[in-house]
Scaffold this motif. Sequence first.
Motif, PDB file in Angstrom:
ATOM      1  N   VAL B  20      43.905  35.924  97.059  1.00  0.00           N
ATOM      2  CA  VAL B  20      44.631  35.536  95.844  1.00  0.00           C
ATOM      3  C   VAL B  20      43.976  34.277  95.306  1.00  0.00           C
ATOM      4  CG1 VAL B  20      46.824  34.742  94.887  1.00  0.00           C
ATOM      5  CG2 VAL B  20      46.795  36.599  96.561  1.00  0.00           C
ATOM      6  N   ASN B  21      43.707  34.297  94.010  1.00  0.00           N
ATOM      7  CA  ASN B  21      42.819  33.288  93.447  1.00  0.00           C
ATOM      8  C   ASN B  21      43.413  32.674  92.182  1.00  0.00           C
ATOM      9  OD1 ASN B  21      40.540  31.832  93.260  1.00  0.00           O
ATOM     10  ND2 ASN B  21      39.130  33.578  93.339  1.00  0.00           N
ATOM     11  N   GLY B  22      44.448  31.860  92.349  1.00  0.00           N
ATOM     12  CA  GLY B  22      45.002  31.170  91.187  1.00  0.00           C
ATOM     13  C   GLY B  22      46.054  31.961  90.433  1.00  0.00           C
ATOM     14  N   VAL B 205      53.068  42.708  85.153  1.00  0.00           N
ATOM     15  CA  VAL B 205      52.033  41.748  85.509  1.00  0.00           C
ATOM     16  C   VAL B 205      50.985  42.505  86.308  1.00  0.00           C
ATOM     17  CG1 VAL B 205      51.499  39.720  86.893  1.00  0.00           C
ATOM     18  CG2 VAL B 205      53.572  39.741  85.503  1.00  0.00           C
ATOM     19  N   VAL B 206      49.750  42.445  85.851  1.00  0.00           N
ATOM     20  CA  VAL B 206      48.692  43.187  86.527  1.00  0.00           C
ATOM     21  C   VAL B 206      47.766  42.199  87.220  1.00  0.00           C
ATOM     22  CG1 VAL B 206      46.839  44.880  86.281  1.00  0.00           C
ATOM     23  CG2 VAL B 206      48.810  44.944  84.736  1.00  0.00           C
ATOM     24  N   ILE B 207      47.464  42.483  88.470  1.00  0.00           N
ATOM     25  CA  ILE B 207      46.584  41.614  89.245  1.00  0.00           C
ATOM     26  C   ILE B 207      45.378  42.431  89.687  1.00  0.00           C
ATOM     27  CG2 ILE B 207      47.934  42.057  91.334  1.00  0.00           C
ATOM     28  CD1 ILE B 207      47.316  39.259  92.285  1.00  0.00           C
ATOM     29  N   ALA B 208      44.210  41.832  89.591  1.00  0.00           N
ATOM     30  CA  ALA B 208      42.991  42.488  90.059  1.00  0.00           C
ATOM     31  C   ALA B 208      42.125  41.441  90.727  1.00  0.00           C
ATOM     32  CB  ALA B 208      42.245  43.134  88.889  1.00  0.00           C
ATOM     33  N   ALA B 209      41.634  41.769  91.915  1.00  0.00           N
ATOM     34  CA  ALA B 209      40.795  40.846  92.684  1.00  0.00           C
ATOM     35  C   ALA B 209      41.393  39.444  92.750  1.00  0.00           C
ATOM     36  CB  ALA B 209      39.381  40.800  92.092  1.00  0.00           C
ATOM     37  N   GLY B 210      42.701  39.385  92.936  1.00  0.00           N
ATOM     38  CA  GLY B 210      43.348  38.098  93.179  1.00  0.00           C
ATOM     39  C   GLY B 210      43.678  37.288  91.946  1.00  0.00           C
ATOM     40  N   ARG B 211      43.443  37.855  90.757  1.00  0.00           N
ATOM     41  CA  ARG B 211      43.750  37.119  89.520  1.00  0.00           C
ATOM     42  C   ARG B 211      44.643  37.960  88.624  1.00  0.00           C
ATOM     43  NH1 ARG B 211      40.113  32.869  88.702  1.00  0.00           N
ATOM     44  NH2 ARG B 211      38.256  33.059  89.994  1.00  0.00           N
ATOM     45  N   ILE B 212      45.496  37.274  87.869  1.00  0.00           N
ATOM     46  CA  ILE B 212      46.329  37.998  86.906  1.00  0.00           C
ATOM     47  C   ILE B 212      45.483  38.345  85.684  1.00  0.00           C
ATOM     48  CG2 ILE B 212      48.272  37.779  85.311  1.00  0.00           C
ATOM     49  CD1 ILE B 212      49.759  36.262  87.462  1.00  0.00           C
ATOM     50  N   VAL B 213      45.440  39.648  85.351  1.00  0.00           N
ATOM     51  CA  VAL B 213      44.622  40.070  84.210  1.00  0.00           C
ATOM     52  C   VAL B 213      45.486  40.546  83.051  1.00  0.00           C
ATOM     53  CG1 VAL B 213      42.580  40.616  85.576  1.00  0.00           C
ATOM     54  CG2 VAL B 213      44.331  42.374  85.233  1.00  0.00           C
ATOM     55  N   PHE B 214      46.771  40.693  83.268  1.00  0.00           N
ATOM     56  CA  PHE B 214      47.685  41.031  82.173  1.00  0.00           C
ATOM     57  C   PHE B 214      49.079  40.541  82.516  1.00  0.00           C
ATOM     58  CE2 PHE B 214      50.944  43.594  80.202  1.00  0.00           C
ATOM     59  CZ  PHE B 214      50.555  43.619  78.883  1.00  0.00           C
ATOM     60  N   ASP B 215      49.789  40.013  81.505  1.00  0.00           N
ATOM     61  CA  ASP B 215      51.180  39.610  81.696  1.00  0.00           C
ATOM     62  C   ASP B 215      51.886  39.819  80.357  1.00  0.00           C
ATOM     63  OD1 ASP B 215      53.601  38.403  82.154  1.00  0.00           O
ATOM     64  OD2 ASP B 215      52.771  36.609  83.102  1.00  0.00           O
ATOM     65  N   GLY B 216      52.748  40.813  80.279  1.00  0.00           N
ATOM     66  CA  GLY B 216      53.414  41.096  79.009  1.00  0.00           C
ATOM     67  C   GLY B 216      54.445  42.193  79.173  1.00  0.00           C
ATOM     68  N   THR B 217      55.019  42.649  78.068  1.00  0.00           N
ATOM     69  CA  THR B 217      56.020  43.717  78.183  1.00  0.00           C
ATOM     70  C   THR B 217      55.308  45.051  78.421  1.00  0.00           C
ATOM     71  OG1 THR B 217      55.958  44.240  75.831  1.00  0.00           O
ATOM     72  CG2 THR B 217      57.513  42.514  76.532  1.00  0.00           C
ATOM     73  N   PRO B 218      56.028  46.030  78.955  1.00  0.00           N
ATOM     74  CA  PRO B 218      55.423  47.361  79.131  1.00  0.00           C
ATOM     75  C   PRO B 218      54.919  47.927  77.806  1.00  0.00           C
ATOM     76  CG  PRO B 218      57.462  47.211  80.373  1.00  0.00           C
ATOM     77  CD  PRO B 218      57.375  45.961  79.560  1.00  0.00           C
TER      78      PRO B 218
END
Lengths: 244, 250
Positions: B20-22, B205-218
């Motif tokens: 997890v990276n930040g 909230v979408v996480i990839a390789a330890g970073r959040i890459v999306f945060d929003g409504t469906p």
Amino acid sequence: MNPWRVIFRREFRAYFSTPLAAVFLVVFLFMAGVFSFSMGGLFERGQADMRSFFQFVPWLFLFLAPALSMRLWAEERRLGTIEILTTLPISLWDTVVGKFLAAWSFSLVALALTVPLWITVSWLGDPDQGVIAAGYIASAMVAGIFLAIGGFVSALTKNQVIAFVVTIVACFLVLLSGFPLVLNFFRGWVSPAAVDAIASVSVLTHFNSLMRGVVEFRDVVYFVSGIFALMVATTFVVDWRKSA
Amino acid sequence: MRELISANNLHKSFAELRAVNGVSLRVNAGEVVGFLGPNGAGKTTTMRMLTGFHDPSSGSVSLNGFSLADDPIPARQTFGYLPEGAPAYPDMTVREYLQFIASARGIARREIASKIDDVAGRVRLRGVLDQVIETLSKGFKRRVGIAQAIIHDPPILIMDEPTDGLDPNQKHEVRELIRTMGSTKAIVLSTHILEEVEAVCTRAVVIAAGRIVFDGTPEEFESKAPASITRNRMDYVFRQLTAPAAEVAL
Ligand SMILES: Nc1ncnc2c1ncn2[C@@H]1O[C@H](COP(=O)(O)OP(=O)(O)OP(=O)(O)O)[C@@H](O)[C@H]1O
Ligand SMILES: [Mg+2]
């Protein structure tokens, strides 16, 4: 309810939910009988006391205590329940205390079941009841220190078999360090002070001293502080391992 | 709305690996956060830091105002947690297990029976309360895990794949349950089922390789797909966000 008592109750019951409890108690009582009556020569010595039983107690617990302690933490880790256990609003120290007391209480149940032996001995003769009481205290202390060692070892692994074997070896070493054979071996080449130091960490030295019937402060402090230190160490190991 | 979960700049490394990276995450009461990401993205690791099972390598977590590092016991009182795989003690009955959890959670002894009855009704465990957990089917074990997480009615719920292994009826019921609870609680759940996010979550909230890459409504999530994509639009967006560029191009 006190937090540690919640843990204690679950752990204590867990011993009875598997055949382990029955096997343990049967083996303990059977061996206690064998040791006192045939090997200890209870009848031949023509003296009604429980020395012959008590003197074998450390050797009995050497194999039986690790069987009780091996599951304490290794099982939680293997099942993944450690993740629930350590995120409950109970401090790790309370959990360690609850688990230790459960295992210890179970071994006290085993000791309590030898009461018929005490009744027999008291009925056959007129043993010194103070010495017998001291013997029980000494036995409870040995069980406690072995279980504390076992709990610590169990926190280091998720494999119960490894926990069992390593605990036996560790308990054997602390037991043996007071054995005349070992002490004489050291006596040849280390200073007398060092020999005393080796003897003073030995479970056997303190056990024998308690068994003589004089419950000395020094010996009780040895066991209680040893148990306490091992429980503190267990708390650190569990905390460290859960994050790794 | 009250901010119940506040995670700041969480990092977690295992030896060389940065799992997890930040990650920073704030969740208010009334929000249901769907935590998405490919296998190994760091969802479980993040949730373990949110519950204090893992200490973060750096970063901090506050739950309902209590710092996990400084006030661990009050902080742990604020949540219910379903760990990945729904672990439970196999040789206890469901009732014994829930009694244990309830008393560990500080529920008064005289209230425990009614709490168990209530939660067993909500996740349909009444028929198996006196069955040994070991002998339950996978879906029932999962329900036991959900039951222990909600028995004390916590303001925060952290659930790692709560509907994994449930039959379609149960999936539906658990989603309804989460939706209902979501109106007052802060809920974070991880899932691999994108429709589930649409069905129960107010936020993805979408996480990839330890970073959040999306945060929003469906809705925002789905609308990232171009109009030319008409089917499985969320799957498309998920792939775009999480697969390495080279793979998507193929
Ligand atoms: N205790 C650990 N020791 C070493 N590496 C670990 C540990 N726990 C997790 N990892 C690694 O950290 C990364 C993130 O794992 P994590 O379990 O958080 O993924 P996830 O998003 O939950 O995946 P999944 O969807 O498969 O459940 C993975 O590469 C994993 O191998
Ligand atoms: Mg996971």
